[in-house]
Design a protein around this motif. Structure first.
Motif, short mmCIF file in Angstrom:
data_model
loop_
_atom_site.label_atom_id
_atom_site.label_comp_id
_atom_site.label_asym_id
_atom_site.label_seq_id
_atom_site.Cartn_x
_atom_site.Cartn_y
_atom_site.Cartn_z
N LYS A 1 0.94 -1.26 0.04
CA LYS A 1 0.04 -0.17 0.05
C LYS A 1 0.85 1.17 -0.13
CE LYS A 1 -2.04 1.58 3.99
NZ LYS A 1 -2.13 2.90 4.45
N GLY A 2 1.98 1.11 0.84
CA GLY A 2 2.62 2.36 0.96
C GLY A 2 3.30 3.02 -0.50
N VAL A 3 3.66 1.97 -1.16
CA VAL A 3 4.29 2.12 -2.42
C VAL A 3 3.39 2.64 -3.28
CG1 VAL A 3 5.49 1.09 -4.28
CG2 VAL A 3 6.06 0.14 -2.18
N LEU A 4 2.04 2.11 -3.30
CA LEU A 4 1.12 2.55 -4.28
C LEU A 4 0.75 4.09 -3.94
CD1 LEU A 4 -0.62 -0.85 -4.72
CD2 LEU A 4 0.48 0.32 -6.48
N ASN A 5 0.39 4.23 -2.67
CA ASN A 5 -0.08 5.51 -2.20
C ASN A 5 0.87 6.54 -2.31
OD1 ASN A 5 -2.59 4.44 -1.52
ND2 ASN A 5 -2.22 4.78 0.90
N ARG B 1 9.15 4.49 -1.33
CA ARG B 1 7.88 4.80 -0.35
C ARG B 1 8.16 6.22 0.22
NH1 ARG B 1 5.60 0.77 2.48
NH2 ARG B 1 6.04 -1.38 1.59
N GLU B 2 9.19 7.19 -0.42
CA GLU B 2 9.39 8.45 0.23
C GLU B 2 9.07 9.58 -0.71
OE1 GLU B 2 12.49 7.42 3.70
OE2 GLU B 2 13.26 7.86 1.59
N GLU C 1 10.08 -4.53 -3.05
CA GLU C 1 10.89 -3.43 -3.04
C GLU C 1 10.31 -2.64 -1.56
OE1 GLU C 1 11.92 -0.74 -6.23
OE2 GLU C 1 11.24 -2.28 -7.60
N GLY C 2 8.91 -2.70 -1.64
CA GLY C 2 8.16 -2.09 -0.33
C GLY C 2 8.73 -2.74 0.80
N LYS C 3 9.30 -4.14 0.98
CA LYS C 3 9.79 -4.55 2.23
C LYS C 3 11.11 -3.91 2.41
CE LYS C 3 7.17 -8.65 3.35
NZ LYS C 3 6.74 -9.43 2.33
N GLU C 4 11.91 -3.77 1.47
CA GLU C 4 13.21 -3.35 1.69
C GLU C 4 13.28 -1.88 2.11
OE1 GLU C 4 15.10 -3.47 -2.43
OE2 GLU C 4 15.35 -5.81 -2.22
N GLY C 5 12.10 -1.23 1.58
CA GLY C 5 12.10 0.11 1.73
C GLY C 5 11.79 0.27 3.30
#
Ligand code: TMP
Length: 259
Positions: A46-50, A77-78, A251-255
């Protein structure tokens, strides 16, 4: 990155000190809450998509002259944003009845409202974000009458623009929530800008033909396929990151680990 100063942690995002004075880094988490924190969970990716969705919508809004806090996306994510003084008011715009307005007035979900309705809520987790009027906002000094005028006119423009944009990709913008902040320049002049994020976390989006819900209501009411709905919104906007779901998740998890 892990040694950056954490300025504020909210339910879905973290704000870190930015690389330059007057800037912040806004980090998007996968955490989701509903009903004032009573329901908690995670929506994988979700964070990546948002982050992407909000970048896209804020950029489009900037293009039509709506000032926002958004500067640029930094990574999955940022995003870099201007540091603003957040006005503690949630501005909700409703085009179609759903959620709390349906409950409060007994209006069937999906009923078109006679016109767009704007509501204000005071941002306070302890109080459960109570609905307030302009009288409360100006009497208690949460925003000045001129701030409210600016917020209201920006909100109407944002609603017109986003309603059209979403309709163009087969989505009905049922309602959404905005937050604004005060941005000061080097001369001390202030202007009101759009802050926070615009994403399926704080919008209701329904497919125009099937009325299928494509937003956080899928999480709130355990409708399933939550990630798929967020991804479909990004896909229709034409901004789904290259690669498949697995890549987004990895990539989300790495972030997240890096924060
Ligand atoms: P509501 O029907 O629950 O009042 O929500 C109206 C809209 O505002 C809906 O799109 C979800 C969004 N919203 C938030 O983003 N944050 C909140 O805390 C609440 C209550 C609603």
């Amino acid at each position: 990155m892990s040694r950056r100063r954490r300025i504020y942690e909210g339910k879905a995002k973290v704000l870190f000190e930015g690389p330059e004075p007057g800037t912040l880094v806004q980090y998007f988490k996968d955490d989701a809450t509903a009903f004032n924190n009573q329901k908690r969970g995670t929506i994988s990716g979700k964070g990546v998509l948002n982050n992407r969705i909000s970048e896209y919508l804020m950029t489009r809004l900037n293009d039509i002259g709506v000032p926002t806090h958004f500067m640029r996306r930094l990574n999955m994510r940022e995003q870099l944003v201007y540091e603003v003084e957040i006005i503690p008011i949630e501005v909700v715009v409703r085009n179609v009845a759903a959620g709390s307005i349906s409950k409060r007035f007994g209006i069937a979900e999906g009923t078109s409202l006679p016109r767009s309705i704007i509501e204000y809520y005071y941002k306070s987790d302890d109080l459960g974000d109570p609905m307030v009027t302009e009288e409360h906002i100006t009497a208690f000094g949460w925003a000045a009458p001129q701030d409210l005028d600016d917020m209201m006119s920006l909100t109407l423009r944002i609603n017109d623009y986003l309603s059209g944009l979403f309709l163009g990709i087969g989505l009905k913008l049922v309602d959404f929530k905005l937050e604004f902040g005060r941005l000061y320049n080097e001369h001390g002049d202030m202007r009101i800008v759009l802050a926070d994020e615009i994403s399926p976390d704080n919008c209701r989006l329904w497919d125009v033909t099937t009325n299928e819900k494509m937003d956080k209501d899928r999480f709130r009411h355990d409708l399933g396929k939550v990630e798929d709905a967020y991804r479909e919104v990004a896909r229709r906007l034409g901004i789904l990151p290259e690669g498949d779901v697995t890549e987004i998740r990895l990539e989300g998890k790495e972030g997240q680990a890096a924060s």
